[in-house]
Scaffold this active site. Structure first.
Site, mmCIF file in Angstrom:
data_model
loop_
_atom_site.group_PDB
_atom_site.id
_atom_site.type_symbol
_atom_site.label_atom_id
_atom_site.label_comp_id
_atom_site.label_asym_id
_atom_site.label_seq_id
_atom_site.Cartn_x
_atom_site.Cartn_y
_atom_site.Cartn_z
ATOM 1 N N VAL A 163 0.826 -1.303 0.234
ATOM 2 C CA VAL A 163 -0.312 -0.033 -0.229
ATOM 3 C C VAL A 163 0.748 1.692 0.016
ATOM 4 O O VAL A 163 -0.244 2.531 -0.279
ATOM 5 C CB VAL A 163 -0.732 0.099 1.226
ATOM 6 N N LYS B 186 5.238 -3.620 7.932
ATOM 7 C CA LYS B 186 6.364 -2.493 7.319
ATOM 8 C C LYS B 186 8.021 -3.863 7.065
ATOM 9 O O LYS B 186 8.122 -4.173 7.882
ATOM 10 C CB LYS B 186 7.314 -1.427 7.980
ATOM 11 N N ASP C 109 9.549 14.316 11.767
ATOM 12 C CA ASP C 109 8.489 13.558 9.775
ATOM 13 C C ASP C 109 7.303 13.619 9.756
ATOM 14 O O ASP C 109 6.926 13.354 9.164
ATOM 15 C CB ASP C 109 8.941 12.279 9.064
#
Length: 513
Positions: free
Chosen positions: A128, A150, A285
């Site tokens: 994705v 991940k 981030d």
């Protein structure tokens, strides 16, 4: 192999006219002539209308994902880069083709040492999201939990080591060929980039960051953080709760869902200042690709590879500066720089105060809602450099994150008044830190230490006095030992003299006989 890669870098640099950025700024005519020659032979003419900053961004995209990520990190060093260059590099996005699904599955099975089916009841082979270091797949555990997996790209460590070596070579060339090269500290920037990149190769570190942020915002009405499933986490695979939401950049979809955008923008500011001043641990981030919005209006944080921390001195410095700026108390700002130890102690307060006033007064002449908090901090950093102020890396990350939050907040609500939103939070925090509540809390925190230390004070005092007296005692002991040695020597000398006298007497008696 490295020579071929280096040759490709030079070819891309010339193709996009980056050699001019280096050589045309040099004073020698030979350098400028070389730049004009390469431009006439190799430069792509359709790039004529592009700025130098835009051509650098395009060149980094042509060189691949590691260089794209380097450009992203470089864009955070606004204390070193011209604003136009930093703004252009901030546009870089990780748009990396995913690795084949078979490779991703092989990496997962390698990490667990067992077939995929024994770990996941269902695993979506199509990712994705795909970035330069890792990609994300949705899956379902055997206990029914929906998760996001991940997966680190295979062979990344050798790829990164190879490209970092090339970047170090290029940094050395920039220092030698560009007049401003040493001032921009390219070697230092590459070293900082390498540290962040190698940190991202350990997904256990990212999982720990996610877990810490989740604890800090447990049951928060403002922010959701996915739960980490530690039993399925390894250095190359991270498994966390699957989050469902809308990317924060999709404004029209958020409006259709009935999300209050003004409240959302204010919540973003509160989340940021809570992370910074309450926790001293913040997501560094926070660009739109890493932030989703839940259906109930709460933010969802994703991707925890880059976080930063602040200690109490950092937080006090920032709070004092922000409040002093708001009150236009430039002398207090200058004093805070020196008290923090970041400006040399010999710095004249009045000179630093005058420089800060020159930065701030033009900004304050504008309506508060038009003032950029992040740009103000940036200009402060730039001014501070003239006074040899050491800008701490965590503050550079803070400034970059603040710019992200500010830009995101004003995208949601163009009339966002960051100062008005932040000021009450800062004043409450300062009151909590400096007032009676802060005193009592610090006393409570220090109580275990004092409980251990107070009974030891008499013994510690005695030891200290004993150590202070020890040199005199040692001197007396040494003198006594020296006197004893001399006495022994005297006794031996007397004995030898007696023996000599006896020998002479015997000789005399034999002679007389």
């Amino acid at each position: 192999m490295r020579l071929l890669r280096l040759a490709k870098i030079f070819a891309v640099g010339i193709r996009y006219g980056l050699d001019q950025m280096l050589l045309e700024h040099e004073p020698t005519g030979h350098a400028r002539g070389l730049a004009r020659l390469s431009r006439s032979l190799f430069f792509w003419r359709h790039l004529e209308a592009q700025t130098e900053a835009a051509r650098l961004r395009l060149a980094l995209e042509a060189l691949g994902p590691i260089f794209v990520k380097f450009g992203q990190v470089l864009s955070t060093r606004r204390d070193l880069l011209p604003p136009d260059l930093a703004d252009e590099l901030a546009k870089l996005q990780d748009q990396v083709p995913p690795i084949p699904s078979d490779q991703a599955v092989a990496e997962v099975e390698k990490a667990y040492g067992k077939p995929l089916e024994q770990v996941f009841a269902q695993f979506d082979r199509e990712p994705v999201a795909s970035a330069s270091v890792a990609q994300v797949h949705f899956a379902r555990l055997h206990n029914g939990r929906e998760v996001a997996v991940k997966v680190l790209r295979p062979g990344m460590r050798s790829v990164i080591a190879h490209d970092i070596a090339l970047l170090e070579t290029l940094a050395g060339l920039v220092e030698k060929l560009w007049a401003d090269g040493k001032r921009l500290k390219p070697r230092e920037v590459v070293g900082e980039f390498a540290k962040h990149l190698y940190d991202e190769l350990d997904l256990m570190r990212e999982a720990a960051n996610c877990s810490q942020l989740g604890r800090n915002f447990k049951n928060s009405p403002l922010l959701l953080v996915p739960e980490v499933y530690w039993d399925w986490c390894t250095p190359s695979v991270m498994v966390m709760e699957r989050m469902v939401g809308t990317p924060v950049g999709q404004i029209e979809r958020l409006k259709e869902q009935g999300i209050d955008l003004k409240a959302l923008s204010r919540a973003g500011v509160e989340i940021f200042f809570t992370q910074v001043f309450r926790d001293g641990f913040f997501h560094a981030d926070m660009h739109p690709g890493n932030i989703f919005v839940h259906g109930d209006g709460r933010y969802i944080a994703l991707d925890f590879g880059i976080v930063a921390t602040l200690n109490d001195n950092d937080k006090n410095y920032l709070a004092l500066n922000f409040l002093a700026f708001f009150r236009r108390d430039y002398k207090r700002v200058a004093e805070a720089h020196i008290e923090s130890g970041w400006a040399p102690p010999e710095t004249r307060v009045d000179e630093l105060e005058a420089a800060i006033r020159a930065v701030c007064e033009p900004i304050f002449d504008r309506p508060l809602k038009d003032i950029s908090f992040g740009k103000l901090l940036l200009r402060l950093f730039q001014t501070s450099r003239r006074f040899h102020v050491e800008i701490q890396p965590q503050l550079v990350m803070l400034q970059k994150t603040l710019l992200n939050i500010e830009g995101l907040g004003r995208q949601l609500d163009p009339d966002l008044d960051l100062w008005k939103t932040a000021k009450p939070f800062l004043e409450n925090w300062m009151g909590d830190q400096m007032g009676w509540r802060g005193f009592l809390r610090n006393l409570k925190n220090e109580a275990p230490y004092w409980a251990r230390t107070l009974p030891q004070i008499p013994r510690l005092a005695h030891q200290s006095l004993a150590r202070a007296a020890r040199p005199e005692e040692e001197t007396r002991a040494q003198m006594a030992e020296l006197r004893a040695t001399l006495a022994r020597q005297d006794r031996w000398l007397h004995l030898l003299l007696l023996l000599a006298a006896g020998a002479l007497a015997l000789e005399a008696m034999r002679y007389l006989a």
